[in-house]
Design a protein around this motif. Sequence first.
Motif, PDB file in Angstrom:
ATOM      1  N   ARG A   1       0.809  -1.225   0.000  1.00 24.58           N
ATOM      2  CA  ARG A   1       0.000   0.000   0.000  1.00 24.58           C
ATOM      3  C   ARG A   1       0.840   1.272   0.000  1.00 24.58           C
ATOM      4  NH1 ARG A   1      -5.463  -1.581   3.112  1.00 24.58           N
ATOM      5  NH2 ARG A   1      -5.387  -3.799   2.639  1.00 24.58           N
ATOM      6  N   SER A   2       2.158   1.115  -0.126  1.00 28.86           N
ATOM      7  CA  SER A   2       3.085   2.260  -0.068  1.00 28.86           C
ATOM      8  C   SER A   2       2.775   3.134   1.143  1.00 28.86           C
ATOM      9  CB  SER A   2       3.001   3.104  -1.352  1.00 28.86           C
ATOM     10  OG  SER A   2       3.439   2.345  -2.436  1.00 28.86           O
ATOM     11  N   TYR A   3       2.600   2.481   2.267  1.00 30.27           N
ATOM     12  CA  TYR A   3       2.172   3.168   3.488  1.00 30.27           C
ATOM     13  C   TYR A   3       3.267   3.076   4.545  1.00 30.27           C
ATOM     14  CZ  TYR A   3      -0.603   4.298   7.597  1.00 30.27           C
ATOM     15  OH  TYR A   3      -1.072   4.867   8.745  1.00 30.27           O
ATOM     16  N   VAL A   4       3.603   4.197   5.138  1.00 32.54           N
ATOM     17  CA  VAL A   4       4.515   4.222   6.270  1.00 32.54           C
ATOM     18  C   VAL A   4       3.986   5.242   7.270  1.00 32.54           C
ATOM     19  CG1 VAL A   4       6.099   5.940   5.296  1.00 32.54           C
ATOM     20  CG2 VAL A   4       6.932   4.330   7.000  1.00 32.54           C
ATOM     21  N   THR A   5       4.084   4.895   8.543  1.00 30.84           N
ATOM     22  CA  THR A   5       3.674   5.829   9.585  1.00 30.84           C
ATOM     23  C   THR A   5       4.505   5.584  10.834  1.00 30.84           C
ATOM     24  OG1 THR A   5       1.781   6.810  10.746  1.00 30.84           O
ATOM     25  CG2 THR A   5       1.853   4.414  10.658  1.00 30.84           C
ATOM     26  N   ALA A   6       4.603   6.609  11.638  1.00 31.92           N
ATOM     27  CA  ALA A   6       5.200   6.500  12.967  1.00 31.92           C
ATOM     28  C   ALA A   6       4.232   7.147  13.940  1.00 31.92           C
ATOM     29  CB  ALA A   6       6.550   7.190  13.031  1.00 31.92           C
ATOM     30  N   LEU A   7       3.905   6.409  14.981  1.00 27.90           N
ATOM     31  CA  LEU A   7       3.068   6.932  16.056  1.00 27.90           C
ATOM     32  C   LEU A   7       3.897   6.875  17.327  1.00 27.90           C
ATOM     33  CD1 LEU A   7      -0.261   5.058  15.267  1.00 27.90           C
ATOM     34  CD2 LEU A   7       0.410   7.354  14.556  1.00 27.90           C
ATOM     35  N   THR A   8       3.873   7.938  18.101  1.00 27.74           N
ATOM     36  CA  THR A   8       4.692   7.973  19.309  1.00 27.74           C
ATOM     37  C   THR A   8       3.866   8.374  20.524  1.00 27.74           C
ATOM     38  OG1 THR A   8       5.371  10.274  18.971  1.00 27.74           O
ATOM     39  CG2 THR A   8       6.758   8.571  17.979  1.00 27.74           C
ATOM     40  N   HIS A   9       4.374   7.964  21.667  1.00 25.42           N
ATOM     41  CA  HIS A   9       3.778   8.331  22.956  1.00 25.42           C
ATOM     42  C   HIS A   9       4.902   8.295  23.981  1.00 25.42           C
ATOM     43  CE1 HIS A   9       1.013   8.542  26.319  1.00 25.42           C
ATOM     44  NE2 HIS A   9       1.713   7.560  26.858  1.00 25.42           N
ATOM     45  N   LEU A  10       5.234   9.441  24.529  1.00 23.23           N
ATOM     46  CA  LEU A  10       6.313   9.515  25.510  1.00 23.23           C
ATOM     47  C   LEU A  10       5.729   9.620  26.911  1.00 23.23           C
ATOM     48  CD1 LEU A  10       9.332   9.644  26.080  1.00 23.23           C
ATOM     49  CD2 LEU A  10       9.185  12.140  25.838  1.00 23.23           C
ATOM     50  N   ASP A  11       6.014   8.621  27.724  1.00 32.49           N
ATOM     51  CA  ASP A  11       5.624   8.622  29.134  1.00 32.49           C
ATOM     52  C   ASP A  11       6.748   9.336  29.896  1.00 32.49           C
ATOM     53  OD1 ASP A  11       5.156   8.056  31.833  1.00 32.49           O
ATOM     54  OD2 ASP A  11       4.398   6.039  31.398  1.00 32.49           O
ATOM     55  N   GLU A  12       6.572  10.632  30.092  1.00 34.12           N
ATOM     56  CA  GLU A  12       7.627  11.442  30.707  1.00 34.12           C
ATOM     57  C   GLU A  12       7.986  10.968  32.110  1.00 34.12           C
ATOM     58  OE1 GLU A  12       6.933  15.644  30.488  1.00 34.12           O
ATOM     59  OE2 GLU A  12       6.410  15.535  28.360  1.00 34.12           O
ATOM     60  N   ALA A  13       6.998  10.588  32.889  1.00 34.34           N
ATOM     61  CA  ALA A  13       7.271  10.129  34.256  1.00 34.34           C
ATOM     62  C   ALA A  13       8.143   8.878  34.242  1.00 34.34           C
ATOM     63  CB  ALA A  13       5.959   9.857  34.993  1.00 34.34           C
TER      64      ALA A  13
ATOM     65  N   ASP B   1      16.777  14.379  29.005  1.00 36.96           N
ATOM     66  CA  ASP B   1      16.390  15.555  28.224  1.00 36.96           C
ATOM     67  C   ASP B   1      15.028  15.269  27.578  1.00 36.96           C
ATOM     68  OD1 ASP B   1      16.104  17.716  26.532  1.00 36.96           O
ATOM     69  OD2 ASP B   1      17.900  17.272  25.339  1.00 36.96           O
ATOM     70  N   VAL B   2      13.962  15.512  28.325  1.00 33.30           N
ATOM     71  CA  VAL B   2      12.603  15.212  27.859  1.00 33.30           C
ATOM     72  C   VAL B   2      12.287  15.995  26.588  1.00 33.30           C
ATOM     73  CG1 VAL B   2      10.151  15.306  28.441  1.00 33.30           C
ATOM     74  CG2 VAL B   2      11.817  14.617  30.180  1.00 33.30           C
ATOM     75  N   VAL B   3      12.651  17.251  26.546  1.00 32.11           N
ATOM     76  CA  VAL B   3      12.382  18.085  25.371  1.00 32.11           C
ATOM     77  C   VAL B   3      13.135  17.534  24.156  1.00 32.11           C
ATOM     78  CG1 VAL B   3      12.650  20.394  24.385  1.00 32.11           C
ATOM     79  CG2 VAL B   3      11.862  20.129  26.742  1.00 32.11           C
ATOM     80  N   GLY B   4      14.374  17.139  24.353  1.00 32.52           N
ATOM     81  CA  GLY B   4      15.169  16.577  23.265  1.00 32.52           C
ATOM     82  C   GLY B   4      14.618  15.263  22.754  1.00 32.52           C
ATOM     83  N   VAL B   5      14.201  14.396  23.665  1.00 31.53           N
ATOM     84  CA  VAL B   5      13.614  13.108  23.276  1.00 31.53           C
ATOM     85  C   VAL B   5      12.322  13.342  22.503  1.00 31.53           C
ATOM     86  CG1 VAL B   5      12.545  10.984  24.133  1.00 31.53           C
ATOM     87  CG2 VAL B   5      14.711  11.781  25.108  1.00 31.53           C
TER      88      VAL B   5
ATOM     89  N   LEU C   1      11.392  12.189  18.624  1.00 30.89           N
ATOM     90  CA  LEU C   1      10.191  11.426  18.264  1.00 30.89           C
ATOM     91  C   LEU C   1       9.349  12.189  17.241  1.00 30.89           C
ATOM     92  CD1 LEU C   1       9.213  10.055  21.781  1.00 30.89           C
ATOM     93  CD2 LEU C   1      10.198   8.755  19.877  1.00 30.89           C
ATOM     94  N   ASP C   2       9.230  13.481  17.411  1.00 29.14           N
ATOM     95  CA  ASP C   2       8.497  14.308  16.440  1.00 29.14           C
ATOM     96  C   ASP C   2       9.174  14.256  15.070  1.00 29.14           C
ATOM     97  OD1 ASP C   2       6.637  14.996  18.371  1.00 29.14           O
ATOM     98  OD2 ASP C   2       7.522  16.974  18.767  1.00 29.14           O
ATOM     99  N   ALA C   3      10.506  14.251  15.040  1.00 25.40           N
ATOM    100  CA  ALA C   3      11.240  14.192  13.779  1.00 25.40           C
ATOM    101  C   ALA C   3      10.968  12.876  13.052  1.00 25.40           C
ATOM    102  CB  ALA C   3      12.736  14.364  14.035  1.00 25.40           C
ATOM    103  N   VAL C   4      10.860  11.788  13.802  1.00 22.66           N
ATOM    104  CA  VAL C   4      10.540  10.493  13.192  1.00 22.66           C
ATOM    105  C   VAL C   4       9.154  10.554  12.555  1.00 22.66           C
ATOM    106  CG1 VAL C   4      10.055   8.059  13.669  1.00 22.66           C
ATOM    107  CG2 VAL C   4      12.056   9.155  14.702  1.00 22.66           C
ATOM    108  N   GLU C   5       8.190  11.120  13.247  1.00 30.02           N
ATOM    109  CA  GLU C   5       6.837  11.238  12.689  1.00 30.02           C
ATOM    110  C   GLU C   5       6.845  12.077  11.408  1.00 30.02           C
ATOM    111  OE1 GLU C   5       3.915  12.489  15.531  1.00 30.02           O
ATOM    112  OE2 GLU C   5       4.398  10.871  16.911  1.00 30.02           O
ATOM    113  N   ARG C   6       7.573  13.187  11.411  1.00 31.59           N
ATOM    114  CA  ARG C   6       7.648  14.049  10.218  1.00 31.59           C
ATOM    115  C   ARG C   6       8.310  13.302   9.060  1.00 31.59           C
ATOM    116  NH1 ARG C   6       9.495  17.643  13.930  1.00 31.59           N
ATOM    117  NH2 ARG C   6      11.580  17.596  13.038  1.00 31.59           N
ATOM    118  N   HIS C   7       9.351  12.558   9.358  1.00 31.22           N
ATOM    119  CA  HIS C   7      10.061  11.791   8.341  1.00 31.22           C
ATOM    120  C   HIS C   7       9.105  10.810   7.656  1.00 31.22           C
ATOM    121  CE1 HIS C   7      13.671   9.949   6.572  1.00 31.22           C
ATOM    122  NE2 HIS C   7      13.018   8.821   6.716  1.00 31.22           N
TER     123      HIS C   7
END
Length: 127
Positions: free
Chosen positions: A35-47, A57-61, A65-71
């Motif tokens: 299906r020529s389909y690729v996706t990345a879904l993320t969920h960061l459990d900060e605690a 570095d929570v902001v860096g992590v 993760l956001d960069a992977v989703e954009r990619h």
Amino acid sequence: MNERDVFEYALLRVVPRVERGERMNAGVVLYCRARSYVTALTHLDEARLLALDPAADVVGVRALLDAVERHCRGGESAGQAAADDAGRRYRWLIAPRSTVVRPGPVHTGLTADPAAEAERLLDLLVR
């Protein structure tokens, strides 16, 4: 009959302190060639991340993760990968790397709905 296609996926793991060998799942990257389909879904459990490493570095992590989703989305937000096809973007993301956010091993399955499968895997393995 509901046609099912082969898909591949890898978990995105956060390894805040390599020397301790601890990691946590923070996302899933899924690719369906048929299906020529690729996706990345993320969920960061900060605690949980801060429990593994109070100085993480929570902001860096989160930015990684956001960069992977954009990619995965492609287009202008994917940077150099903007013109790459779904398979090439997926292969780049699952390549082994020595960063705080890294892919786990690749697994396969069958699905009639890759987007729903990605959500299911995120719920099952990350949240």
